[in-house]
Design a protein around this motif. Structure first.
Motif, PDB file in Angstrom:
ATOM      1  N   MET A   1      -3.485 -45.371 -41.304  1.00 18.73           N
ATOM      2  CA  MET A   1      -3.221 -46.512 -40.436  1.00 18.73           C
ATOM      3  C   MET A   1      -4.028 -47.694 -40.962  1.00 18.73           C
ATOM      4  O   MET A   1      -5.180 -47.552 -41.331  1.00 18.73           O
ATOM      5  CB  MET A   1      -3.619 -46.173 -38.995  1.00 18.73           C
ATOM      6  N   THR A   2      -3.417 -48.853 -40.954  1.00 24.39           N
ATOM      7  CA  THR A   2      -4.101 -50.072 -41.385  1.00 24.39           C
ATOM      8  C   THR A   2      -4.476 -50.917 -40.172  1.00 24.39           C
ATOM      9  O   THR A   2      -4.010 -50.648 -39.054  1.00 24.39           O
ATOM     10  CB  THR A   2      -3.200 -50.920 -42.298  1.00 24.39           C
ATOM     11  N   VAL A   3      -5.274 -51.959 -40.397  1.00 18.01           N
ATOM     12  CA  VAL A   3      -5.619 -52.885 -39.320  1.00 18.01           C
ATOM     13  C   VAL A   3      -4.341 -53.501 -38.753  1.00 18.01           C
ATOM     14  O   VAL A   3      -4.181 -53.634 -37.538  1.00 18.01           O
ATOM     15  CB  VAL A   3      -6.607 -53.967 -39.818  1.00 18.01           C
ATOM     16  N   GLY A   4      -3.396 -53.846 -39.621  1.00 20.89           N
ATOM     17  CA  GLY A   4      -2.115 -54.400 -39.161  1.00 20.89           C
ATOM     18  C   GLY A   4      -1.364 -53.429 -38.264  1.00 20.89           C
ATOM     19  O   GLY A   4      -0.800 -53.829 -37.240  1.00 20.89           O
ATOM     20  N   ASP A   5      -1.338 -52.146 -38.661  1.00 24.08           N
ATOM     21  CA  ASP A   5      -0.685 -51.120 -37.826  1.00 24.08           C
ATOM     22  C   ASP A   5      -1.370 -51.035 -36.462  1.00 24.08           C
ATOM     23  O   ASP A   5      -0.709 -50.949 -35.427  1.00 24.08           O
ATOM     24  CB  ASP A   5      -0.753 -49.744 -38.493  1.00 24.08           C
ATOM     25  N   LEU A   6      -2.706 -51.050 -36.482  1.00 25.86           N
ATOM     26  CA  LEU A   6      -3.466 -50.971 -35.234  1.00 25.86           C
ATOM     27  C   LEU A   6      -3.178 -52.176 -34.350  1.00 25.86           C
ATOM     28  O   LEU A   6      -2.947 -52.032 -33.146  1.00 25.86           O
ATOM     29  CB  LEU A   6      -4.963 -50.855 -35.527  1.00 25.86           C
ATOM     30  N   ILE A   7      -3.163 -53.366 -34.941  1.00 26.27           N
ATOM     31  CA  ILE A   7      -2.850 -54.583 -34.173  1.00 26.27           C
ATOM     32  C   ILE A   7      -1.450 -54.488 -33.586  1.00 26.27           C
ATOM     33  O   ILE A   7      -1.234 -54.825 -32.417  1.00 26.27           O
ATOM     34  CB  ILE A   7      -3.023 -55.840 -35.048  1.00 26.27           C
TER      35      ILE A   7
ATOM     36  N   VAL B   1     -16.804 -52.450 -33.791  1.00 21.56           N
ATOM     37  CA  VAL B   1     -15.908 -52.438 -34.947  1.00 21.56           C
ATOM     38  C   VAL B   1     -16.704 -52.992 -36.118  1.00 21.56           C
ATOM     39  O   VAL B   1     -17.338 -54.044 -36.005  1.00 21.56           O
ATOM     40  CB  VAL B   1     -14.659 -53.310 -34.687  1.00 21.56           C
ATOM     41  N   VAL B   2     -16.690 -52.263 -37.223  1.00 22.31           N
ATOM     42  CA  VAL B   2     -17.434 -52.673 -38.411  1.00 22.31           C
ATOM     43  C   VAL B   2     -16.528 -52.534 -39.628  1.00 22.31           C
ATOM     44  O   VAL B   2     -15.785 -51.559 -39.749  1.00 22.31           O
ATOM     45  CB  VAL B   2     -18.688 -51.779 -38.604  1.00 22.31           C
ATOM     46  N   GLU B   3     -16.610 -53.510 -40.516  1.00 17.11           N
ATOM     47  CA  GLU B   3     -15.893 -53.441 -41.783  1.00 17.11           C
ATOM     48  C   GLU B   3     -16.913 -53.259 -42.895  1.00 17.11           C
ATOM     49  O   GLU B   3     -17.973 -53.895 -42.891  1.00 17.11           O
ATOM     50  CB  GLU B   3     -15.101 -54.728 -42.006  1.00 17.11           C
ATOM     51  N   SER B   4     -16.603 -52.368 -43.840  1.00 15.94           N
ATOM     52  CA  SER B   4     -17.518 -52.095 -44.946  1.00 15.94           C
ATOM     53  C   SER B   4     -16.711 -51.581 -46.132  1.00 15.94           C
ATOM     54  O   SER B   4     -15.671 -50.949 -45.942  1.00 15.94           O
ATOM     55  CB  SER B   4     -18.544 -51.053 -44.514  1.00 15.94           C
ATOM     56  N   PRO B   5     -17.186 -51.825 -47.347  1.00 14.03           N
ATOM     57  CA  PRO B   5     -16.452 -51.291 -48.504  1.00 14.03           C
ATOM     58  C   PRO B   5     -16.684 -49.785 -48.643  1.00 14.03           C
ATOM     59  O   PRO B   5     -17.756 -49.273 -48.329  1.00 14.03           O
ATOM     60  CB  PRO B   5     -17.053 -52.044 -49.693  1.00 14.03           C
TER      61      PRO B   5
ATOM     62  N   GLY C   1     -14.767 -49.829 -53.375  1.00 19.52           N
ATOM     63  CA  GLY C   1     -14.782 -51.260 -53.104  1.00 19.52           C
ATOM     64  C   GLY C   1     -13.696 -51.728 -52.150  1.00 19.52           C
ATOM     65  O   GLY C   1     -13.602 -52.906 -51.841  1.00 19.52           O
ATOM     66  N   ARG C   2     -12.864 -50.808 -51.678  1.00 21.81           N
ATOM     67  CA  ARG C   2     -11.805 -51.142 -50.725  1.00 21.81           C
ATOM     68  C   ARG C   2     -12.421 -51.358 -49.350  1.00 21.81           C
ATOM     69  O   ARG C   2     -13.289 -50.609 -48.933  1.00 21.81           O
ATOM     70  CB  ARG C   2     -10.798 -49.989 -50.702  1.00 21.81           C
ATOM     71  N   ARG C   3     -11.975 -52.388 -48.625  1.00 27.20           N
ATOM     72  CA  ARG C   3     -12.506 -52.679 -47.287  1.00 27.20           C
ATOM     73  C   ARG C   3     -11.951 -51.668 -46.296  1.00 27.20           C
ATOM     74  O   ARG C   3     -10.751 -51.444 -46.214  1.00 27.20           O
ATOM     75  CB  ARG C   3     -12.138 -54.097 -46.849  1.00 27.20           C
ATOM     76  N   ILE C   4     -12.842 -51.062 -45.528  1.00 20.58           N
ATOM     77  CA  ILE C   4     -12.489 -50.071 -44.506  1.00 20.58           C
ATOM     78  C   ILE C   4     -13.019 -50.562 -43.172  1.00 20.58           C
ATOM     79  O   ILE C   4     -14.125 -51.098 -43.088  1.00 20.58           O
ATOM     80  CB  ILE C   4     -13.114 -48.694 -44.822  1.00 20.58           C
ATOM     81  N   VAL C   5     -12.237 -50.377 -42.103  1.00 19.99           N
ATOM     82  CA  VAL C   5     -12.658 -50.755 -40.754  1.00 19.99           C
ATOM     83  C   VAL C   5     -13.008 -49.480 -39.989  1.00 19.99           C
ATOM     84  O   VAL C   5     -12.233 -48.516 -39.982  1.00 19.99           O
ATOM     85  CB  VAL C   5     -11.543 -51.541 -40.024  1.00 19.99           C
ATOM     86  N   TYR C   6     -14.166 -49.481 -39.370  1.00 19.58           N
ATOM     87  CA  TYR C   6     -14.643 -48.339 -38.589  1.00 19.58           C
ATOM     88  C   TYR C   6     -14.724 -48.712 -37.114  1.00 19.58           C
ATOM     89  O   TYR C   6     -15.249 -49.766 -36.771  1.00 19.58           O
ATOM     90  CB  TYR C   6     -16.044 -47.908 -39.061  1.00 19.58           C
ATOM     91  N   LEU C   7     -14.203 -47.828 -36.261  1.00 23.28           N
ATOM     92  CA  LEU C   7     -14.365 -47.967 -34.813  1.00 23.28           C
ATOM     93  C   LEU C   7     -15.520 -47.055 -34.425  1.00 23.28           C
ATOM     94  O   LEU C   7     -15.515 -45.870 -34.756  1.00 23.28           O
ATOM     95  CB  LEU C   7     -13.094 -47.548 -34.072  1.00 23.28           C
TER      96      LEU C   7
END
Length: 91
Positions: free
Chosen positions: A1-7, A36-40, A44-50
């Motif tokens: 799931m991506t941030v776009g999918d979640l939105i 919510v935190v974003e980190s590589p 190096g890919r950006r990942i979003v953590y809940l």
């Protein structure tokens, strides 16, 4: 799931509804979210953590575990009719 999918998923829901995390498919529990935190990642890919707040709220409702595909729908087994014991008329 991506941030776009979640939105996309969240945009159809009540914006005032509380958010919960459903965790552990084998013993499903509900948890409060805390951030919510974003980190590589290591590539190096950006990942979003809940984030889980640390507050476990108790068992996840069974219908949620079914809808997530974690459990099969179940139906309680039929109970046999209880026999009625009539008082003896012999005295």
């Amino acid at each position: 799931m991506t941030v776009g999918d979640l939105i996309d998923h969240l945009s159809t829901l009540d914006p005032a509804a509380p958010v919960r995390l459903a965790v552990n498919p084998f013993f499903p529990m509900a948890h409060r979210t805390d951030g919510v935190v974003e980190s590589p990642d290591e590539n190096g890919r950006r990942i979003v953590y809940l984030a889980d707040s640390g507050d476990q709220l108790g068992p996840l409702p069974p219908e949620v575990a079914v809808r997530l595909g974690w459990h099969e729908p179940t139906v309680a087994p039929a109970r046999p009719r209880r026999r009625t014991i009539r008082p003896s008329t012999d005295q």
